[in-house]
Design an enzyme around this catalytic site. Sequence first.
Site, PDB file in Angstrom:
ATOM      1  N   TYR A  94      21.477   8.056 -35.633  1.00 37.33           N
ATOM      2  CA  TYR A  94      22.346   7.889 -34.472  1.00 37.33           C
ATOM      3  C   TYR A  94      23.217   9.127 -34.232  1.00 37.33           C
ATOM      4  O   TYR A  94      23.376   9.566 -33.089  1.00 37.33           O
ATOM      5  CB  TYR A  94      23.231   6.651 -34.640  1.00 37.33           C
ATOM      6  CG  TYR A  94      23.846   6.184 -33.338  1.00 37.33           C
ATOM      7  CD1 TYR A  94      23.157   5.326 -32.487  1.00 37.33           C
ATOM      8  CD2 TYR A  94      25.110   6.607 -32.942  1.00 37.33           C
ATOM      9  CE1 TYR A  94      23.706   4.903 -31.290  1.00 37.33           C
ATOM     10  CE2 TYR A  94      25.670   6.202 -31.752  1.00 37.33           C
ATOM     11  CZ  TYR A  94      24.964   5.344 -30.928  1.00 37.33           C
ATOM     12  OH  TYR A  94      25.513   4.946 -29.730  1.00 37.33           O
ATOM     13  N   LYS A 142      19.616   9.145 -26.949  1.00 35.16           N
ATOM     14  CA  LYS A 142      19.022  10.425 -27.313  1.00 35.16           C
ATOM     15  C   LYS A 142      18.631  11.307 -26.133  1.00 35.16           C
ATOM     16  O   LYS A 142      18.329  12.485 -26.335  1.00 35.16           O
ATOM     17  CB  LYS A 142      17.759  10.196 -28.165  1.00 35.16           C
ATOM     18  CG  LYS A 142      18.035   9.562 -29.509  1.00 35.16           C
ATOM     19  CD  LYS A 142      18.934  10.433 -30.347  1.00 35.16           C
ATOM     20  CE  LYS A 142      19.371   9.738 -31.614  1.00 35.16           C
ATOM     21  NZ  LYS A 142      20.650  10.238 -32.110  1.00 35.16           N
ATOM     22  N   TYR A 163      25.868  -2.933 -29.695  1.00 25.75           N
ATOM     23  CA  TYR A 163      24.463  -3.184 -29.364  1.00 25.75           C
ATOM     24  C   TYR A 163      24.158  -4.620 -29.746  1.00 25.75           C
ATOM     25  O   TYR A 163      24.244  -4.974 -30.928  1.00 25.75           O
ATOM     26  CB  TYR A 163      23.544  -2.237 -30.142  1.00 25.75           C
ATOM     27  CG  TYR A 163      23.609  -0.792 -29.686  1.00 25.75           C
ATOM     28  CD1 TYR A 163      22.622  -0.274 -28.857  1.00 25.75           C
ATOM     29  CD2 TYR A 163      24.637   0.052 -30.100  1.00 25.75           C
ATOM     30  CE1 TYR A 163      22.656   1.050 -28.452  1.00 25.75           C
ATOM     31  CE2 TYR A 163      24.680   1.372 -29.689  1.00 25.75           C
ATOM     32  CZ  TYR A 163      23.695   1.865 -28.861  1.00 25.75           C
ATOM     33  OH  TYR A 163      23.738   3.181 -28.449  1.00 25.75           O
ATOM     34  N   PRO A 175      16.855   4.490 -23.508  1.00 26.75           N
ATOM     35  CA  PRO A 175      18.257   4.859 -23.795  1.00 26.75           C
ATOM     36  C   PRO A 175      18.862   4.151 -24.994  1.00 26.75           C
ATOM     37  O   PRO A 175      20.012   4.443 -25.349  1.00 26.75           O
ATOM     38  CB  PRO A 175      18.985   4.471 -22.506  1.00 26.75           C
ATOM     39  CG  PRO A 175      18.144   3.387 -21.908  1.00 26.75           C
ATOM     40  CD  PRO A 175      16.732   3.728 -22.256  1.00 26.75           C
ATOM     41  N   HIS A 196      33.767   8.876 -31.887  1.00 26.71           N
ATOM     42  CA  HIS A 196      33.508   7.555 -32.446  1.00 26.71           C
ATOM     43  C   HIS A 196      32.908   7.711 -33.838  1.00 26.71           C
ATOM     44  O   HIS A 196      31.911   8.398 -34.011  1.00 26.71           O
ATOM     45  CB  HIS A 196      32.535   6.778 -31.550  1.00 26.71           C
ATOM     46  CG  HIS A 196      33.192   6.177 -30.346  1.00 26.71           C
ATOM     47  ND1 HIS A 196      32.690   5.074 -29.684  1.00 26.71           N
ATOM     48  CD2 HIS A 196      34.315   6.512 -29.684  1.00 26.71           C
ATOM     49  CE1 HIS A 196      33.476   4.767 -28.669  1.00 26.71           C
ATOM     50  NE2 HIS A 196      34.461   5.633 -28.644  1.00 26.71           N
TER      51      HIS A 196
END
Length: 403
Positions: A385, A297, A201, A293, A72
């Site tokens: 990220y 990580k 998100y 979460p 991704h």
Amino acid sequence: MKTQVAIIGAGPSGLLLGQLLSRHGIDNVILERKSGDYVLSRIRAGVLEQGMVDLLREAGVDERMNAEGHPHSGVELAFDNRRVRVDLAGLTGGQTVMVYGQTEVTRDLMAAREASGGTTIYEADNVQPHDLESDSPHVTFDKDGETLRLDCDYVAGCDGFHGVSRRSIPADRLKVFEKVYPFGWLGVLSDTPPVSDELIYARHARGFALCSMRSPTRSRYYVQVPLDEKVEEWSDGRFWEELKRRIPDDVAEKLVTGPSIEKSIAPLRSFVVEPMQYGKLFLVGDAAHIVPPTGAKGLNLAASDVNTLYRLLVKVYHEGRTDLIPRYSQTCLKRIWKAERFSWWMTSLLHKFSDEEDFETRMQQAELDYLTSSEAGLTTIAENYVGLPYEPLECPHPPVFPP
């Protein structure tokens, strides 16, 4: 029994450490209190940082990940009924993440260990490390009604938050840092196509939501719920309706629903213990730290611990560099606290903390508006990220910035 490194825990961190050590000729035995089938049944994370992907390739367990994993190059933030894409690859010089389930990582590592002839003892009860500050540490365990002893040089505690490893360290030797959040994540796994090609998100007045995936035909979705919620109170229909309310309208219209194949509620906490080493015992992964979460990580932090410990042990056994042993904890913790910060920050930014439109709510909105309208803000999200670089065991000279 005798080995060089005793590894407690046959989850992905213990198996990955064992695989890397074996490839460098360092003997190791893995002890696991559950069965192999039980370990594989645990549903966990599925977003792998670039560093973990590279480490799995170094361990020689990347064939199926390369074929079936899904790179991704971006993620989306959703708020105010709109979406903003974070271009991970474009903002980080080409780095991406890989969507490949933890269960599949574990399956690959189990297969590699079996093929290499490595020793893994499942259903080992009452595992106990001993004499950790001596030159002769050992681990005892019960198997088939018999108490056995495993002598070793070092012990790697890869047995999770509730395992025996951290509890084997005297309480007065550890400092605990912890934050417990006032909500959890209700997660559903379903054999339905993901609603989006990339993770979404979502911040919403009703609470946080996440649209994730495991494959082109299997989806993973989450909604924020109070800590006192019960899974039994959430029918599939109720979950899907709530998820639709929290994601943008154009996404909700495309959502394919179906029966859940797994449903659970996970509480959120941030947790770190210092130091991560006691004598000949090294804590790895969830045994030493937990992250919410939101930042994806948890598994990746465990992999960075494995990276540090495996490279340290290779230098110990191949170069006699025992002087590096005390550096394990400090090296790991530098990266851990950066990941803890990012996970805490993402959680604070996207979750509902109050039923009122209060100051914190306005700050969340203002920060999202700034971050998503600034290349610097989006770069900050993207860099964290995809994963910050692994910390070196031997610290290089500090960077020199121009005046």
